[in-house]
Design a protein around this motif. Sequence first.
Motif: not given
Length: 440
Positions: A125-149
């Motif tokens: 992704q790239g065409n919006s820093s606001a979107v990128a920041l939201a994705l970083v936060d969501a991915i951090n949480k997802h990866n901690q919650r679902t380490p096998d995915n």
Amino acid sequence: MLILKKSYSRLAMFAALLLSTNLAMNLTTALAAAQTPQANGGAKALPPVRIGMIDGLSGAFSNAGEAVQRNLQIAIDRVNARGGVRLPDGQHKLVLSSFDNKQGVEESLTALKHLTDQHIPFVVQGNSSAVALALVDAINKHNQRTPDNRVLFFNYSAVDPVLTNEKCSYWHFRFDASADMRMHVLTEVIKDDSRAKKIYLIGQDYSFGRQVARSARNMLAEKRPDISIVGDDLHPIGKIKDFAPYVAKIKANGADAVITGNWGNDLSLLVKAAKDAGMVLKFYTFYGNGLGAPAAIADAGIGRVRAVAEWHPNAGGTDSDAFYSQFRQRYPDPRDDYVHLRMQVMIEMLASAIEKARSTEAAAVARAMEGAQYKNAFHNALMRAEDHQLIQPLYVSVMQKKGESGVRFDNEGSGYGFKTERYFDARLTALPTSCKMTRM
């Protein structure tokens, strides 16, 4: 009569047994043949490595999303032409799956959920820093919650500096120069322009636009304290159809130059309004060389509009020209002429990291990506391990007519192209980072 019936019965049983045996043998032979490489045209294809793109494919900035899609696809096709990525079980092709986020944060988070539900390991992704920041936060949480995915996020255009500073993440890699890096080289050019006295700042009203304005103020104050900032406007992103009122303010304040991080239609409409108002001033832009801007500016931009990028079509050299020509052959429509070298670099570095890790598992690929280097005949880049920021050369180029010295190629069939004004080696573009990253 009884003897004849018994003999007939035995004969029928024998015939049935013989028939069933022949059918079984024929079926076994057919199945074996179907499993041979000769029968199915080669070894069974291995499952592809999927890359999920989350970006705007509809709405005001659909042209920007479609341009990204073209760049990613041609880069993926180059890898697949070599057979794909090599893993322990063989070669896997890369496949791009696109998710339209309509440039919205909520839509992007919904797209991420669809992507993770499908076990797609890589997000771009790239065409919006606001979107990128939201994705970083969501991915951090997802990866901690679902380490096998777990998933990795590869950012090709979101340039808010916080993404590789206080909001840096082990799961995020940026392949574009940050806003501060771009502003650093632009202000180096302005510093040496003795005619620059009054600067007007204008940008989109979101995190990136605000950061561009802050960076411009801070860097100009340090490098050229004699320059006056005579205006500083933020406007709604993708909402303004007529920039004439903003241009009138720029004119009224006597600005001799404009600094803007605008992109997409917000950039082309801004510069067109300046042209229509008959203004003669310099535009120092992040994206003045793409998506309709050169055609909109036309002759008024010659020698005045500048852009900063990691590469441009007239950067020079046989290999650079060949790279650009290959893209134009693939996408001959002038409207599709928007080439990002950084997206080619991103896909190539991802493919190399997968092969080095011998896995598509997110943490393993992230480890392989840290400190990785990309080098071809005309570009050299390093993925800095401290903050996952790609360190690469930057060009500041100035708009000229096609056919002028150093301008072999124009943009989008407009008759206008860009010529290198200043080249900054990668060592000159790198800035310090405040990233404090937690590694896996």
